[in-house]
Scaffold this active site. Structure first.
Site, short mmCIF file in Angstrom:
data_model
loop_
_atom_site.label_atom_id
_atom_site.label_comp_id
_atom_site.label_asym_id
_atom_site.label_seq_id
_atom_site.Cartn_x
_atom_site.Cartn_y
_atom_site.Cartn_z
CG HIS A 175 12.58 -1.81 2.93
ND1 HIS A 175 12.50 -2.93 3.35
CD2 HIS A 175 12.32 -1.97 1.54
CE1 HIS A 175 12.01 -3.71 2.23
NE2 HIS A 175 11.73 -3.39 1.26
CG HIS A 229 -17.77 6.10 6.53
ND1 HIS A 229 -18.67 6.63 5.70
CD2 HIS A 229 -18.59 5.47 7.41
CE1 HIS A 229 -19.90 6.54 5.87
NE2 HIS A 229 -19.90 5.75 7.09
CG HIS A 270 -2.36 3.32 3.63
ND1 HIS A 270 -3.42 3.21 2.82
CD2 HIS A 270 -2.31 2.03 4.26
CE1 HIS A 270 -3.78 1.97 2.53
NE2 HIS A 270 -3.11 1.22 3.44
CG HIS A 300 -3.84 20.22 5.15
ND1 HIS A 300 -5.21 20.39 5.35
CD2 HIS A 300 -3.42 21.23 4.45
CE1 HIS A 300 -5.52 21.84 5.13
NE2 HIS A 300 -4.29 22.26 4.59
CB CYS A 327 -0.84 -0.07 1.17
SG CYS A 327 -2.11 -1.42 1.30
CG ASN A 342 -6.88 -0.38 2.72
OD1 ASN A 342 -6.29 0.24 1.70
ND2 ASN A 342 -6.25 -1.29 3.33
#
Length: 504
Positions: A315, A432, A403, A399, A236, A436
């Site tokens: 990573h 909502h 994710h 802001h 993702c 995802n």
């Protein structure tokens, strides 16, 4: 006399604090060295100019006359010096990183017929013989607590009973999402497909032959010398990785456009088994995708929305536990799926800490960095039980696009970064409304803030994404103007009904 053993806990804490202080100093020195090397020529020119002006300010009229006569006698030296200065400025101008602008972006909004309510999801699951009662009950509980609403989308194949996970159906899903987002992007920007010089596509679980990037080249008849890249299996957080790759390519190829397409394919990756750790993605992942237009044309600054400031990638793959916390595998019955480890949130937290340790010195005010460092010193010298100071990232960013991997992910970052509900509103509402959507979720979140009219000129946006491997990646953008929502924003017809009250 009875000798006392040293307190091992205190010694361990002191050792840990020393390591943290040492690591902080090393990172600060590396960042300082990187800054010095990046701007070395500029700093030399500024220093030379300052010295020259200082010396010149101390000269009187007679000194100027003498200097003029000396320059006439050393004309060759003057010409050589002038040429050196011109060459220096030219080299600096040509070698410095070019600004990369985000002209606009588009998020795919599936047709309403693909919406799936939670009850419909469960009804369809009960009709699939692969699921036993325990698995069905587990999915029901996950849906109730997930933070997903009643208007998320699943691909066409998942609306069939039984599901049709064919490669043809998977290609159709990919085409609908990618082409839908790109059509919106080209419509909003007026850019012609032939003007695109760089194309980066990321999709973790579906990588057909020809590739997804080749599908786009074929659909829009992109030019023959276009630089295309296809990123797979990166989870993702691949959207930020793709953005970083496009940014680097725009430093090599001047005066061109780059398009980044981020999506995930659900059709062929629906788990039809009873292993609970592999059932969670079924309940969370939904259809979505984004297309982002980047430019290194300086003239595009005045029509672009944002300028990219930093990309920081972390990573954790050297750790076996982190490597396997999001893992594609087969269960005992040979059913393929993606397994999520129970240690996922702990690993994500560690990855976040490592990431913000690098990002912090780049974005935080000096005051926050000093408070963090002083607290480390006090914990080392005076009392190891002093509460660690958590830098206030709200002073650096306006802001936050976290994710939308799930409610637990958003809750964890809200807690760790000491954020207010308003800062995670975009993430919660995206989860909502759209679920995802993997690597594209951070763009749905930014679109939410734009639709609310909250992004003003000079505001900084922090996009944070997590992915398999395990990775935590950050991208920082600065708004170049008061940003209005794009004409094809996925929120336009429903933004007034948000935020909604979340009930778990």
């Amino acid at each position: 006399m009875v000798s006392k053993e040293p307190n091992s806990t205190t010694a361990s804490c002191g050792t840990t604090t020393s390591i943290v202080i040492r690591d902080h100093l090393q990172r600060s020195m590396k960042l300082g060295y990187h800054y010095l090397m990046t701007h070395f020529l500029f700093l030399c020119l500024v220093t030379l100019t300052a010295i020259t002006l200082t010396q010149a300010s101390q000269l009187n009229y007679e000194d100027f006359e003498n200097l003029y006569l000396k320059l006439q006698c050393n004309l060759a030296t003057v010409v050589a010096f002038s040429c050196l200065v011109v060459v220096g400025f030219t080299v600096y101008y040509m070698s410095r990183p070019r600004p990369v602008y985000l002209v606009d972006y588009a998020c795919y909004r599936p047709p309403d017929r693909l919406q799936v309510k939670n009850q419909k999801f469960m009804d369809h699951s009960r009709l699939i013989p692969d699921f036993n009662e325990s698995s069905l009950e587990f999915q029901r509980k996950i849906l109730e607590r997930s933070g997903l609403g009643e208007q998320t989308y699943l691909p066409e194949a998942m609306h069939q009973i039984p599901p049709i996970p064919s490669i043809t159906a998977a290609r159709e899903e990919a085409e609908q999402v990618m082409f839908g987002a790109l059509d919106n992007l080209f419509s909003a920007t007026g850019i012609k497909p032939k003007e695109i010089g760089i194309l980066v596509v990321n999709c973790s679980l579906f990588n057909p032959t020809p590739s997804l990037s080749a599908m786009i080249v074929n659909k829009y008849k992109l030019r023959g010398n276009i630089k295309t890249f296809n990123l797979g299996g990166m989870g993702c957080s691949a959207g930020v990785i793709a953005m970083d790759l496009a940014k680097d390519m725009l430093q090599l190829h001047r005066n061109t456009y780059a398009v980044v397409v981020s999506t995930e394919n659900i059709t062929q990756n629906w788990y039809l088994g009873n292993k609970k750790s592999m059932l969670i993605p079924n309940c969370l992942f939904r259809v979505g995708g984004s297309a982002v237009l980047l430019s290194n044309w300086r003239s595009d600054k005045y029509r672009s929305k944002y300028r990219i400031i930093h990309v920081v990638r972390t990573h954790m793959g050297s750790s076996d536990v982190a490597f396997k916390c999001v893992y594609q595998e087969q269960d005992e019955r040979g059913k393929p799926g993606v397994s999520l480890s129970k240690d996922l949130m702990k690993i994500a937290g560690n990855a976040l800490k490592t990431n913000i340790t690098t990002l912090g010195p780049l974005v935080l005010p000096i005051r926050e960095q000093l408070l963090f460092f002083i607290t480390l010193i006090l914990r080392k010298i005076i009392n190891p039980n002093i509460k660690p100071y958590i830098p206030d990232f709200k002073l650096a960013f306006d802001h936050f696009c976290i994710h939308a991997g799930g409610r637990a992910v958003i809750d964890e970052l809200e807690k760790n970064l000491s954020l207010e509900p308003i800062h995670v509103e975009a993430s919660r509402m995206t989860l909502h409304r759209f679920g995802n959507t993997s690597s594209s979720s951070i763009w749905y979140e930014l679109a939410y803030s734009e639709a609310k009219g909250r992004v003003r000129k000079g505001d900084k946006v922090w996009q944070i994404a997590f992915g398999s491997g395990f990775k935590c990646n950050s991208a920082v953008w600065q708004a170049l103007r008061n940003v209005k929502p794009s004409c094809n924003s996925p929120w336009l017809d429903c933004i007034d009904s948000y935020p909604v009250e979340m009930v778990y």
